[in-house]
Design an enzyme around this catalytic site. Structure first.
Site, mmCIF file in Angstrom:
data_model
loop_
_atom_site.group_PDB
_atom_site.id
_atom_site.type_symbol
_atom_site.label_atom_id
_atom_site.label_comp_id
_atom_site.label_asym_id
_atom_site.label_seq_id
_atom_site.Cartn_x
_atom_site.Cartn_y
_atom_site.Cartn_z
ATOM 1 N N THR A 207 14.870 2.851 -2.031
ATOM 2 C CA THR A 207 13.623 2.266 -1.524
ATOM 3 C C THR A 207 12.445 3.097 -2.017
ATOM 4 O O THR A 207 12.576 3.869 -2.977
ATOM 5 C CB THR A 207 13.651 2.164 0.016
ATOM 6 O OG1 THR A 207 12.540 1.366 0.460
ATOM 7 C CG2 THR A 207 13.596 3.522 0.685
ATOM 8 N N ASN A 208 11.305 2.972 -1.371
ATOM 9 C CA ASN A 208 10.114 3.734 -1.748
ATOM 10 C C ASN A 208 9.371 4.154 -0.490
ATOM 11 O O ASN A 208 9.825 3.898 0.630
ATOM 12 C CB ASN A 208 9.225 2.901 -2.672
ATOM 13 C CG ASN A 208 8.913 1.544 -2.076
ATOM 14 O OD1 ASN A 208 8.222 1.432 -1.065
ATOM 15 N ND2 ASN A 208 9.456 0.484 -2.682
ATOM 16 N N ASP A 209 8.210 4.767 -0.664
ATOM 17 C CA ASP A 209 7.470 5.335 0.468
ATOM 18 C C ASP A 209 6.515 4.357 1.147
ATOM 19 O O ASP A 209 5.712 4.768 1.987
ATOM 20 C CB ASP A 209 6.670 6.557 0.020
ATOM 21 C CG ASP A 209 7.549 7.774 -0.209
ATOM 22 O OD1 ASP A 209 8.572 7.881 0.489
ATOM 23 O OD2 ASP A 209 7.220 8.600 -1.083
ATOM 24 N N SER A 210 6.570 3.077 0.812
ATOM 25 C CA SER A 210 5.620 2.128 1.393
ATOM 26 C C SER A 210 5.769 2.036 2.911
ATOM 27 O O SER A 210 6.869 1.860 3.427
ATOM 28 C CB SER A 210 5.813 0.740 0.781
ATOM 29 O OG SER A 210 4.985 -0.203 1.424
ATOM 30 N N ALA A 274 5.827 -3.354 -1.794
ATOM 31 C CA ALA A 274 6.290 -2.424 -2.827
ATOM 32 C C ALA A 274 7.733 -2.795 -3.150
ATOM 33 O O ALA A 274 8.655 -2.452 -2.413
ATOM 34 C CB ALA A 274 6.194 -0.988 -2.324
#
Length: 402
Positions: A207-210, A274
């Site tokens: 995943t990402n930091d969104s 994101a």
């Protein structure tokens, strides 16, 4: 307020006498007024006073049967364009916040879908109590407008917070609640938010930091400007804005399916999510265990669906598509390439390598790109402020496109 239907709810407070003046001001502004009183309110002011001023019968009892062909509280709720609770006691605030409907006032308010304005009036100690603060916070979360009480001489003989604002001030507040027509009024808007997740195994994912804050702020701003908003959200810790329809998704494919399904009926698409660019080729059915013989793990990845590229093939004249580009280098070059390749009307680009910009924070700074205009660079600001600026540009684009 000409021809507006205002239901005025008067509850148990010494400030109930001010509601008589408020009734008069509403009538003078052209509104039709019907009053509902609680039993406690009747201890301070008589129903007859409101009846004389409003020229309408005052509702005090549940199931009184005054409407021959309708249910009393439903008929009044459906009639209402604006509900004003003034003065609002701690009791009625608690009922509204917790879904209690045990008298005519709370029962009718429960059935009312029109905008609501609550004007608290009580002793400062009651106003400052944990319960009242909790209940007011819940009302705001539910989309109810709560007016800030005034400070001054209280009925108890000392000065403090909790006075009911003067009727003229309440009228000013009411004016801000009147429906305003904007270029976005009635438009169907689809907003995506959050960071998608791609499973490696049952306990791990890419995943990402969104945080989803930017997308949620845009959805809220769109809704406040009169749009019908659907929010497609990957996992976040946020509460959806009041009045916005939520479609939860998990993976990029889930998001692509949801966007594709809804896009045909959409006027404006804002892709603020994101989206994971890659996903594992294979997802393990069981947790991948560490091996004593191998200190490394190789995961083979493949590209996910390019949602905006897919949408570009479906786009019809009149539809507006807005993309986001989170970059760490060559911001304008990369963003302009995406603007052209995805056939976007606007692209919101930000350099997430800069402090206070982008993922998982409360602030942002963006550059707004459009095919036929010079870039617009915002200053660093909270994400709600950035959302207003982005929606301003979308609104202007909508007007330009006719």
């Amino acid at each position: 307020m000409a021809k507006q239907h205002v239901a005025l709810y008067v509850t148990g407070s010494i400030a109930a006498y001010k509601a008589l003046t408020l009734t008069r001001l509403l009538i003078k502004s052209g509104a039709a007024v019907r009053v509902v009183m609680t039993k406690a309110a009747e201890a301070f002011v008589t129903p007859l006073s409101f009846q004389v001023l409003s020229k309408n019968a005052v509702a005090t009892e549940m199931f009184a049967g005054t409407q021959v062909k309708a249910v009393d509280h439903i008929e009044l709720a459906d009639w209402t364009d604006l509900a004003v609770v003034a003065p609002a006691s701690a009791d009625i605030i608690g009922k509204l916040a917790n879904g209690i409907a045990d008298d005519m006032a709370s029962l009718t308010l429960m059935a009312t879908t029109a905008p609501k304005l609550v004007v608290p009036a009580m002793n400062q100690h009651m106003l400052d109590s944990a319960a009242t603060n909790r209940n007011i916070a819940q009302l705001k979360q539910d989309g109810v407008t709560v007016m800030t009480p005034a400070t001054g001489f209280l009925a108890e003989g000392y000065s403090g917070r909790g006075r009911m604002p003067e009727p003229a001030a309440i009228m000013q507040q009411i004016e801000t609640l009147r429906p305003q027509t904007t270029p976005l009024t009635g438009k169907k808007v689809l907003v995506t938010a959050g960071g998608t997740r791609e499973r490696i195994d049952p306990v791990r994912f890419i995943t990402n930091d969104s945080s989803g804050k930017m997308g949620y702020a845009i959805a809220e701003e769109m809704q406040q400007r009169g749009a019908t908003v659907t929010l497609i959200s990957a996992p976040t810790k946020l509460t959806p804005p009041a009045g916005v329809s939520l479609i939860p998704v998990l993976t990029t494919e889930d998001l692509a399916d949801a966007v594709t399904k809804a896009f045909k009926q959409t006027d404006i698409l804002v892709m603020a999510a994101a989206v994971a660019d890659f996903k594992p080729v294979n997802t393990a059915d069981q947790k991948i265990k560490k091996s004593a013989d191998n200190d490394q793990l190789t995961i083979k990845l493949t590209k996910t669906t390019d949602i905006l590229k897919q949408v570009a093939r479906l786009k019809q004249p009149g539809q507006i598509t807005v993309g986001f580009a989170a970059e760490t280098q060559n911001l304008l070059d990369n963003a302009n390439q995406k603007l052209i390749a995805k056939q976007l009307d606007l692209l919101i680009a930000n350099d997430v390598s800069k402090p206070g910009v982008g993922f998982n924070g409360d602030t942002n700074q963006v550059t707004i790109l459009q095919p036929d205009q010079a870039p617009i660079k915002t200053t660093l600001a909270d994400k709600h402020t950035i959302a207003k600026q982005v929606v301003d540009q979308i609104s202007q684009r909508l007007q330009k496109e006719g």
